[in-house]
Write a protein that holds these residues in place. Sequence first.
Motif, PDB file in Angstrom:
ATOM      1  N   ASN A  13      14.647  39.906  -3.774  1.00  0.00           N
ATOM      2  CA  ASN A  13      13.710  41.141  -3.191  1.00  0.00           C
ATOM      3  C   ASN A  13      13.794  41.518  -4.280  1.00  0.00           C
ATOM      4  O   ASN A  13      14.911  42.615  -3.916  1.00  0.00           O
ATOM      5  N   HIS A  14      13.051  42.683  -4.785  1.00  0.00           N
ATOM      6  CA  HIS A  14      12.221  43.442  -5.209  1.00  0.00           C
ATOM      7  C   HIS A  14      11.092  44.427  -4.675  1.00  0.00           C
ATOM      8  O   HIS A  14      10.246  43.927  -4.473  1.00  0.00           O
ATOM      9  N   SER A  15      10.936  45.717  -4.260  1.00  0.00           N
ATOM     10  CA  SER A  15      10.093  46.347  -3.756  1.00  0.00           C
ATOM     11  C   SER A  15       9.959  48.094  -4.605  1.00  0.00           C
ATOM     12  O   SER A  15      10.423  48.176  -5.307  1.00  0.00           O
ATOM     13  N   ARG A  16       8.698  48.484  -4.611  1.00  0.00           N
ATOM     14  CA  ARG A  16       8.635  49.775  -5.128  1.00  0.00           C
ATOM     15  C   ARG A  16       7.787  50.704  -3.762  1.00  0.00           C
ATOM     16  O   ARG A  16       6.851  49.965  -3.083  1.00  0.00           O
ATOM     17  N   TYR A  38      15.318  43.276  11.223  1.00  0.00           N
ATOM     18  CA  TYR A  38      16.741  42.378  11.115  1.00  0.00           C
ATOM     19  C   TYR A  38      15.716  40.893  11.450  1.00  0.00           C
ATOM     20  O   TYR A  38      13.737  40.520  11.405  1.00  0.00           O
ATOM     21  N   GLN A  39      16.020  40.047  11.336  1.00  0.00           N
ATOM     22  CA  GLN A  39      15.810  38.178  11.828  1.00  0.00           C
ATOM     23  C   GLN A  39      16.303  38.355  12.878  1.00  0.00           C
ATOM     24  O   GLN A  39      18.169  38.051  12.353  1.00  0.00           O
ATOM     25  N   ILE A  40      15.645  37.842  13.557  1.00  0.00           N
ATOM     26  CA  ILE A  40      17.313  37.167  14.964  1.00  0.00           C
ATOM     27  C   ILE A  40      16.796  36.155  14.899  1.00  0.00           C
ATOM     28  O   ILE A  40      18.608  35.270  15.126  1.00  0.00           O
ATOM     29  N   ARG A  41      16.135  35.102  14.570  1.00  0.00           N
ATOM     30  CA  ARG A  41      17.474  33.871  13.884  1.00  0.00           C
ATOM     31  C   ARG A  41      16.695  33.278  12.679  1.00  0.00           C
ATOM     32  O   ARG A  41      16.308  34.232  11.512  1.00  0.00           O
ATOM     33  N   GLN A  42      18.290  32.827  11.785  1.00  0.00           N
ATOM     34  CA  GLN A  42      18.266  33.053  10.561  1.00  0.00           C
ATOM     35  C   GLN A  42      18.614  34.097   9.785  1.00  0.00           C
ATOM     36  O   GLN A  42      17.887  34.923   8.906  1.00  0.00           O
ATOM     37  N   PRO A  43      19.510  34.950  10.973  1.00  0.00           N
ATOM     38  CA  PRO A  43      19.414  36.152  10.172  1.00  0.00           C
ATOM     39  C   PRO A  43      20.180  36.478   8.536  1.00  0.00           C
ATOM     40  O   PRO A  43      20.823  35.496   8.005  1.00  0.00           O
ATOM     41  N   GLN A  44      19.899  37.683   7.887  1.00  0.00           N
ATOM     42  CA  GLN A  44      19.628  37.244   6.730  1.00  0.00           C
ATOM     43  C   GLN A  44      20.831  39.149   6.362  1.00  0.00           C
ATOM     44  O   GLN A  44      21.060  39.939   7.342  1.00  0.00           O
ATOM     45  N   GLY A  45      21.952  38.234   5.706  1.00  0.00           N
ATOM     46  CA  GLY A  45      23.194  39.827   5.121  1.00  0.00           C
ATOM     47  C   GLY A  45      22.394  40.395   3.865  1.00  0.00           C
ATOM     48  O   GLY A  45      21.280  39.757   2.757  1.00  0.00           O
ATOM     49  N   LYS A  46      22.664  41.275   3.342  1.00  0.00           N
ATOM     50  CA  LYS A  46      21.644  42.309   1.937  1.00  0.00           C
ATOM     51  C   LYS A  46      22.938  42.649   0.924  1.00  0.00           C
ATOM     52  O   LYS A  46      23.854  43.388   2.379  1.00  0.00           O
ATOM     53  N   HIS A  73      18.280  46.424   9.210  1.00  0.00           N
ATOM     54  CA  HIS A  73      18.156  47.642   7.774  1.00  0.00           C
ATOM     55  C   HIS A  73      17.160  48.574   7.459  1.00  0.00           C
ATOM     56  O   HIS A  73      15.819  48.003   8.063  1.00  0.00           O
ATOM     57  N   GLY A  74      17.075  49.257   7.231  1.00  0.00           N
ATOM     58  CA  GLY A  74      15.910  50.215   6.703  1.00  0.00           C
ATOM     59  C   GLY A  74      16.572  51.225   5.440  1.00  0.00           C
ATOM     60  O   GLY A  74      17.289  51.340   5.356  1.00  0.00           O
ATOM     61  N   PHE A  75      15.475  51.971   5.151  1.00  0.00           N
ATOM     62  CA  PHE A  75      15.009  52.783   3.599  1.00  0.00           C
ATOM     63  C   PHE A  75      14.127  53.442   4.255  1.00  0.00           C
ATOM     64  O   PHE A  75      13.634  53.538   4.287  1.00  0.00           O
ATOM     65  N   VAL A  76      14.522  55.200   3.695  1.00  0.00           N
ATOM     66  CA  VAL A  76      13.669  55.761   3.384  1.00  0.00           C
ATOM     67  C   VAL A  76      13.418  56.511   1.745  1.00  0.00           C
ATOM     68  O   VAL A  76      14.232  56.643   1.789  1.00  0.00           O
ATOM     69  N   VAL A  77      12.138  56.830   1.291  1.00  0.00           N
ATOM     70  CA  VAL A  77      12.139  57.011  -0.391  1.00  0.00           C
ATOM     71  C   VAL A  77      12.685  58.549  -0.493  1.00  0.00           C
ATOM     72  O   VAL A  77      11.583  58.799   0.117  1.00  0.00           O
ATOM     73  N   LEU A  78      13.274  58.789  -0.994  1.00  0.00           N
ATOM     74  CA  LEU A  78      13.368  60.429  -1.566  1.00  0.00           C
ATOM     75  C   LEU A  78      12.864  61.087  -2.500  1.00  0.00           C
ATOM     76  O   LEU A  78      12.566  62.382  -3.012  1.00  0.00           O
ATOM     77  N   TYR A 103      17.096  43.640  -3.741  1.00  0.00           N
ATOM     78  CA  TYR A 103      18.380  43.238  -2.654  1.00  0.00           C
ATOM     79  C   TYR A 103      18.427  41.907  -2.411  1.00  0.00           C
ATOM     80  O   TYR A 103      17.498  41.094  -2.895  1.00  0.00           O
ATOM     81  N   LYS A 104      19.775  41.397  -2.252  1.00  0.00           N
ATOM     82  CA  LYS A 104      19.811  40.495  -2.277  1.00  0.00           C
ATOM     83  C   LYS A 104      20.154  39.694  -0.940  1.00  0.00           C
ATOM     84  O   LYS A 104      20.848  40.029  -0.120  1.00  0.00           O
ATOM     85  N   THR A 105      18.938  38.370  -0.215  1.00  0.00           N
ATOM     86  CA  THR A 105      19.954  38.146   0.808  1.00  0.00           C
ATOM     87  C   THR A 105      20.037  36.724   1.116  1.00  0.00           C
ATOM     88  O   THR A 105      20.339  35.263   0.267  1.00  0.00           O
TER      89      THR A 105
END
Length: 181
Positions: A49-52, A63-71, A118-123, A131-133
């Motif tokens: 995935n790619h976000s801007r 997060y995903q409660i079923r089929q959780p993703q490692g990232k 998981h989360g992030f804030v843009v500085l 990110y790879k999942t």
Amino acid sequence: MKATPLAIPDVILFEPKVFGDDRGFFFESFNHRHFEEAVGKPVNFVQDNHSRSVKNVLRGLHYQIRQPQGKLVRVVQGEVFDVAVDLRRSSATFGQWVGAHLSAENKHQLWVPEGFAHGFVVLSETAEFLYKTTDYYLPEYERSIVWNDGDIAIQWPFEGEPVLSAKDINGKSLIDADTFR
């Protein structure tokens, strides 16, 4: 590539060896064998995935409660503060968080395993985040914990109010959230 477990040891910071000169730089951004050695288990990535985002956008805590993703996450333009929250009730670190500054400049990556929000804030003015999942995105299983939950008490490194999506504004508190065993 240097792999450093953080205060929650299942979350690992990866620092690549960067080779640079007046022409630019080169580094190996991913090596499957070294990655699996560092995390101590087989890992299969199925989606990239790619976000801007612009400054003060806060994405998460997802997060995903079923089929959780490692990232495995990294920034290729700009800078973010990236956070992982342990949602595994059986873990000694349940409800605790760790964070790291990820930037195009430092080229660090963070492994956020299954069972974590998981989360992030843009500085920076803008940031591009890759990110790879380990599993596919399934919106019906996606959950969100509110970014400023007092029980988690993340120390986000910005002032003012973040820019949030409707989903994140309506995130649940940890006490009301679906969690893992």
